[in-house]
Enzyme design. Structure first.
Site, mmCIF file in Angstrom:
data_model
loop_
_atom_site.group_PDB
_atom_site.id
_atom_site.type_symbol
_atom_site.label_atom_id
_atom_site.label_comp_id
_atom_site.label_asym_id
_atom_site.label_seq_id
_atom_site.Cartn_x
_atom_site.Cartn_y
_atom_site.Cartn_z
ATOM 1 C CG PHE A 9 -35.474 -19.028 -19.618
ATOM 2 C CD1 PHE A 9 -37.196 -19.227 -19.415
ATOM 3 C CD2 PHE A 9 -34.949 -18.040 -20.132
ATOM 4 C CE1 PHE A 9 -37.604 -18.118 -20.026
ATOM 5 C CE2 PHE A 9 -35.611 -16.904 -20.575
ATOM 6 C CZ PHE A 9 -36.848 -16.836 -20.702
ATOM 7 N N GLY B 3 -39.872 -11.856 -14.617
ATOM 8 C CA GLY B 3 -40.750 -11.505 -15.754
ATOM 9 C C GLY B 3 -42.191 -12.566 -15.493
ATOM 10 N N GLY C 20 -47.988 -24.758 -10.454
ATOM 11 C CA GLY C 20 -46.874 -24.116 -11.151
ATOM 12 C C GLY C 20 -46.960 -24.239 -12.627
ATOM 13 C CG ASN D 20 -52.709 -12.492 -13.839
ATOM 14 O OD1 ASN D 20 -53.087 -12.497 -15.063
ATOM 15 N ND2 ASN D 20 -52.065 -11.384 -13.099
ATOM 16 C CD GLU E 146 -39.490 -26.070 -14.629
ATOM 17 O OE1 GLU E 146 -38.207 -26.450 -14.724
ATOM 18 O OE2 GLU E 146 -40.058 -26.054 -13.751
ATOM 19 C CB THR F 248 -48.700 -13.372 -15.460
ATOM 20 O OG1 THR F 248 -49.522 -13.986 -14.084
ATOM 21 C CG2 THR F 248 -48.675 -12.192 -15.162
ATOM 22 C CD GLN G 260 -43.808 -17.711 -16.833
ATOM 23 O OE1 GLN G 260 -43.246 -18.867 -16.696
ATOM 24 N NE2 GLN G 260 -43.326 -16.758 -17.288
#
Ligand SMILES: Cc1cc2nc3c(=O)[nH]c(=O)nc-3n(C[C@H](O)[C@H](O)[C@H](O)COP(=O)(O)OP(=O)(O)OC[C@H]3O[C@@H](n4cnc5c(N)ncnc54)[C@H](O)[C@@H]3O)c2cc1C
Ligand code: SF4
Lengths: 330, 733
Positions: free
Chosen positions: B250, B477, B697, B627, B700, B630, B634
């Site tokens: 993180f 992870g 991405g 995916n 965050e 995942t 997130q």
């Protein structure tokens, strides 16, 4: 953690003898508080006497409707016991509000009574703390005081007793049975924990060589009782304020009341003033508020915990209201 | 692409494929940094300073050294020398790696409360920790500045650099504000936070002459390698960093903190392999956290809701010994189409450990203030808060008119509102109840810029049909390895099961650090390029066969490899130059970002002010989803962390001493399971045409807007505007 020696006591007598002439010994119950504090170098015993195998694990009904609880009954076992769940719902609820399932499986009744404060400065070896090091000062005053007390505190220490279970015990008129090589005696729960005054390191009426062997509860004044815990997240946090209450009403009037507060004082706080106001008063929100006001009249706060006075007031009223509105104690 | 290979399997990209590292982690086969056995391994423990600034005048280690099993106690009197870190330069990002500028155990100076002042090395962890508690240090304290709020008036404008600006403006926002028909303005504060990854930082270090092997809980394998080589004055080629598994970061494992350096130093001093596993308290004392902030947001609007002025300013801190200025107001340049905009970030310097990045640095805090202010404006205007946002939805990047590479916020709001049932909300505060509970619904925009950095990759196809992708990226992870396997599988037209990904080792091709939500996109771009190269090579071997492996078999070639980028010194330099040029070009051309709409429902107890989140829906535009499983994890994880930020998380730094008073999970309140409602995550799956495979991405953006949405829901439930996080019950009494 420092090096220490370890004794496992198979029976009460061995345990008592092990501490009798050892000034710096500690009993080990579930270890969930003691071991933590040893890791932090706050507790530094020379001898640890493991009492977890003592045969003090019974929960028995007493003639007259009371209950006797062995000091080594695990918190989870006590909460789940049918006698406790039906007659003393407030106690069962209080336990289940505390810690986590894993901790409750380990924690013992005796250990819960003697668990120590969660004051941040008490835990921190670099801070002044009269409780940890007598006469060193109190770093909490003027610091973070969100989990500190507003009743019964002193200029030497403002820490709270963190237990939930004990708050219910205080409301239920519990007595603590203690034993040493010198004999057995009984102490009312409300007199078991000490206010800090100028000796905050003296936390209970227990002598260093005394073992808590049992708790006895008299028959409840009513099975209508409940525990309300207010905290910073939904689970797994100590109480900011908690209320243990039992209330009996007849013809719209309070005929019997038991009230204790947690999170606000150095000991589980039996709300005697509030009970006095409640007794014989109409079972209304106004009475509840008057009772709360009476109890909190003496409260004093720090910057960080002023809110607790208002929160305690509201939680007392809400808990009593709940007890009268639906009558159930879930 | 003209020479397409025949597809031998279903496309893998987009599928909810289980993580390839899942079995190793759930069975315990995965070894983390503190789990590598070495013969003769010794254990280290740190001694922390208990003052925030001053000098060590005496340090007594006799009692500690006498504990059985103690090998040595290192202090500034006997520790090996350490070279200073290099000055930060945007031309070499690894210069950003140093957590602080302190010469650990090479100085008698103390720069923060918690700074390691001694290291005990012992045969067992217990002996090391017992001895560490016995080291006696005497200090000559000096005046220090540790009270953030007291320092706020002394804040100075934050300087910008190549990658970030300290301020920006369009028009004259203050003037427009003064004349705006409708105005809202507020001061917001957010407290310090810590990452609290499940795995505390840990290092195992082994020297062999000048060669060094380090297992470290790091998000930055390559930075760590160069940094250790520099600090210990050995060739980087001889330093190997291994970190295939990291238990969450993180941002807390992005920089290099004293624990890592001191483990390497202890191994050097003792000539033995040394392991340091930080206690949770040790993490708080030696790893930076998120800076607190104060923020001002002022909005001016016409009565139709069109924004005429948006002012967003902030104050945060950096440590006197380091830290990175937070981009608190960044999103205010991109989210609303205000006619006039002013953003300005200010800094104070404190005698605390350097601040560091934490999930969505800047944006997590900034979106709280901005989104709460927008909600307030909606109430001022008597307008639905989504409608207000849609009226200010920009066509181009508001601050400078750049094109958006992708912008689907309208669609995200439409989708989110429908799934959440926004239409059922009655706008009046306090108007919704469930029994005694006050119910509130809130909404906020999530926003996080998208980045892409340099990554080197090799891809090898073998005649047995297997594919090996090699890249030294880090897996904490998030599912990085799984995503890259899916991408390579589709790019080569092979089943995903036949792809193996090697990662987490500095002997593999260079990867950027995991941070800024850019790892997957950065690596994916190179994986795609390498796969394309491979296919061109394959095509030269002969006509397409049943499978790529069949082509190899026919040609009698055991394996074929293609790579992108070079790890040689020259290769790195040219790569870096190329990357910077592309970055700047892209930055001028497009505004790229992930965004979304956060919807939540809260319940507030009218007696006690206890606030619980009861429902969550979020709809994101994160480009193409590689995916489904995942990516959603997130995003959901980000929302969970945001709920903690909104309601309970706060690092208590004593303003009198600069000492962290709640360095543990008992009193630093992360959300527990009972605090988390079902979280419904939706995504648009709309590829960003300017990104590899169209992906942006996801790491965050999930946390951004969360605290704003909750604050808005609390207002809706109670009529109270809470502008100071966390929203604890005392603020609602
Ligand atoms: C993370 C965490 C969260 C928690 N949250 C809560 C909470 O929300 N509410 C709550 O009420 N509690 C909470 N607790 C405290 C927990 O309830 C206590 O730690 C536990 O009850 C202590 O019991 P134990 O048997 O483990 O005691 P031990 O740790 O074994 O002993 C504690 C103390 O009691 C003494 N002692 C033990 N038994 C006896 C005896 N029979 N006679 C004399 N002395 C004795 C020991 O010498 C020691 O000083 C929490 C604890 C943790 C670690
Ligand atoms: S409040 Fe009591 S326990 Fe806390 S620091 Fe002061 S003296 Fe110690």
């Amino acid at each position: 953690m420092r090096t220490f020696s370890y004794v496992r006591a198979p029976d009460v007598e061995t345990a008592l003898r092990a501490v009798a002439d050892e000034p710096n010994a500690k009993f080990l119950g579930g270890g969930t508080n003691l071991v933590d504090l040893m890791r932090e170098n706050v507790e530094r015993p020379d001898v640890v006497v493991d009492i977890s195998r003592l045969p003090l694990t019974g929960v028995e009904e007493l003639p007259g409707g009371g209950v006797r609880i062995g000091a080594l009954v695990r918190n989870s076992a006590l909460a789940a016991h049918p006698l406790i769940r039906t007659r003393y719902p407030v106690l069962s609820q209080a336990i289940l509000c505390g810690a986590s399932a894993q901790l409750r499986n380990m924690a013992t009744v005796g250990g819960n009574l003697l668990q120590r404060t969660r004051c941040l400065y008490f835990y921190d070896g670099a801070s002044a703390c009269n409780k940890r090091e007598p006469a060193s000062g109190c770093a909490a005053i003027g610091g973070f005081t969100r989990n500190h007390g507003v009743l019964g505190v002193s200029e030497h220490c403002i820490a709270t007793h963190p237990s939930d279970l004990c708050v219910a015990l205080a409301a239920l008129d519990a007595e603590v049975e203690v034993e040493s090589t010198r004999g057995t005696r009984r102490i009312p729960l409300t007199g078991f924990h000490r206010l800090p005054g100028s000796t905050p390191h003296v936390e209970s009426a227990l002598e260093p060589d005394e073992l808590v062997t049992a708790i006895e509860l008299p028959a409840p004044i009513t099975e209508r009782s409940r525990y309300r815990k207010v905290r910073d997240r939904a689970s797994y946090a100590f109480a900011l304020v908690s209320v243990a209450a039992a209330l009996e009403t007849g013809g719209g009037t309070v005929t019997a009341a038991r009230l204790a507060l947690g999170g606000v004082a150095p000991k589980p706080w039996r709300a005697v003033e509030a009970e006095r106001v409640l007794l014989g008063a109409p079972a209304t929100e106004e009475s509840f508020r008057a009772a709360a006001d009476a109890e909190l009249a003496a409260a004093t706060a720090q910057d960080g915990n002023t809110f607790k006075i208002e929160l305690a007031r509201r939680t007392i009223v809400a808990t009593l209201r709940d007890l009268t509105s639906d009558g159930s104690a879930t | 692409m003209t020479r397409t290979l025949p597809r031998t399997s279903e496309p893998a990209v987009g599928k909810p494929i289980d993580r390839v590292d899942g079995t190793a982690k759930t069975t315990g086969a995965a070894r983390f940094a503190a789990e590598h056995p070495y013969p003769g391994l010794a254990h280290a423990a740190l001694v922390h300073a208990t003052i925030s600034r001053g000098r060590i005048t005496a340090i007594d280690t006799t009692e500690a050294a006498a504990i059985p099993g103690v090998v040595t106690v290192l202090t500034h009197h006997n520790a090996p020398a350490l070279k200073p870190p290099r000055k930060v330069s945007p031309l070499d990002l690894s210069t950003m790696a140093s957590g602080t500028s302190v010469a650990y155990l090479n100085t008698d100076e103390v720069h923060w409360d918690g700074q390691p002042v001694a290291v005990v090395v012992a045969e067992t962890l217990t002996a090391a920790r017992e001895a560490a508690a016995l080291v006696k240090v005497v200090y000559a304290p000096m005046r220090s500045t540790v009270d953030f709020l007291a320092e706020e008036p002394n804040a100075r404008p934050q300087k910008g650099n190549l990658l970030m600006s300290g301020s920006a403006k369009k028009g004259d926002a203050e003037a427009a504000l003064a004349t705006a028909p409708v105005r809202v303005e507020g001061r917001f504060t957010t407290p310090p936070h810590h990452h609290n990854a499940i795995e505390p930082h840990a290092t195992t270090a082994v020297w062999d002459g000048d060669r060094l092997t380090v297992h470290d809980a790091t998000q930055s394998i390559d930075w760590l390698r160069s940094h250790l080589a520099l600090r210990f004055d050995v060739p980087a080629e001889g330093v190997r960093v291994i970190a295939p598994f990291v238990g969450g970061g993180f941002g807390g494992k992005a920089m290099i903190w004293p624990g890592t350096i001191l483990t390497v130093m202890a191994a050097r001093a003792t000539g033995r392999p040394v392991r340091l596993l930080l206690t949770r308290e040790g993490v708080y004392r030696t790893v930076g956290g998120r800076t607190p902030s104060t923020q001002r947001v002022a909005l001016g609007a016409r009565t139709d809701g069109r924004l005429t002025a948006l002012v967003h300013t902030s104050v945060t801190y950096t440590g006197r010994v380091g830290g990175s200025p937070e981009q608190v107001t960044s999103q205010s340049k991109h989210v609303y189409d205000a006619e006039n905009i002013l953003v300005r970030q200010n800094l104070v310097e404190l005698d605390l450990i350097s601040n560091t990045s934490m999930r969505a640095p800047g944006d997590a805090m900034g979106t709280f203030a901005l989104e709460a202010a927008i909600d307030e404006l909606a109430y001022e205007l008597g307008m639905d808060p989504i409608e207000l946002r849609m009226r200010n939805e920009p066509e181009r990047n508001p601050i400078d008119g750049r094109r958006f590479a992708n912008r689907n916020l309208r669609e995200a709001y439409r989708l989110g509102a429908e799934r959440f049932g926004w239409a059922d909300r009655t706008p009046e505060p306090g108007s919704m109840r469930d029994g005694r509970w006050l119910v509130g619904m809130g909404v906020a925009t999530a926003f996080h810029p998208a980045w892409q950095f340099l990554a080197n990759v090799t891809v090898r196809l073998s005649v047995d049909g297997t594919v090996l992708v090699r890249c030294g990226f880090q897996e904490m992870g998030m599912g990085g390895a799984t995503a890259q396997a899916q991408i390579a599988a589709d790019a080569l037209g092979v089943p995903v099961e036949s792809v193996r990904v090697e990662y987490g080792d500095s002997t593999l091709p260079l990867s950027p650090a995991a941070g800024g939500s850019m790892q997957t996109a950065s690596v994916a771009s190179s994986v795609l390029a390498a796969c394309q190269k491979l296919r061109r090579k394959l095509a030269k071997l002969g006509p397409p066969g049943e499978t790529p492996a069949a082509v190899l078999a026919r040609a009698g070639v055991p394996s074929l490899e293609a790579s992108v980028g070079s790890d040689s010194r020259l290769g790195r330099l040219t790569g870096q130059a190329r990357f910077l040029a592309k970055l700047l070009r892209d930055q001028r051309r497009w505004m790229r970002a992930a965004s979304g709409a956060q919807f939540c429902e809260v319940r507030v107890d009218p007696d006690t002010g206890e606030t619980r989140v009861s429902r969550w829906t979020a709809a994101f535009d994160v480009g193409r989803v590689i995916n489904a499983k995942t990516a959603v994890s997130q995003l959901r994880g980000g929302i969970v962390m945001g709920i903690g930020m909104a309601l309970s998380e706060e690092t208590l730094v004593d303003p009198r001493t600069g000492r962290i008073m709640n360095p543990g999970l008992g009193e630093y309140h992360v959300p527990v399971h009972a605090d988390i409602p079902p979280i419904d995550v939706a995504y648009l799956d709309e590829p960003d045409p300017t990104m590899p495979l169209g992906l942006i991405g996801v790491g965050e953006v999930g946390i951004t807007g969360v605290a704003g949405a909750i604050a808005n829901a609390v207002h809706h439930a109670t009529g109270r505007r809470i502008r100071d996080l966390p929203i604890t019950l005392d603020k609602l009494l």
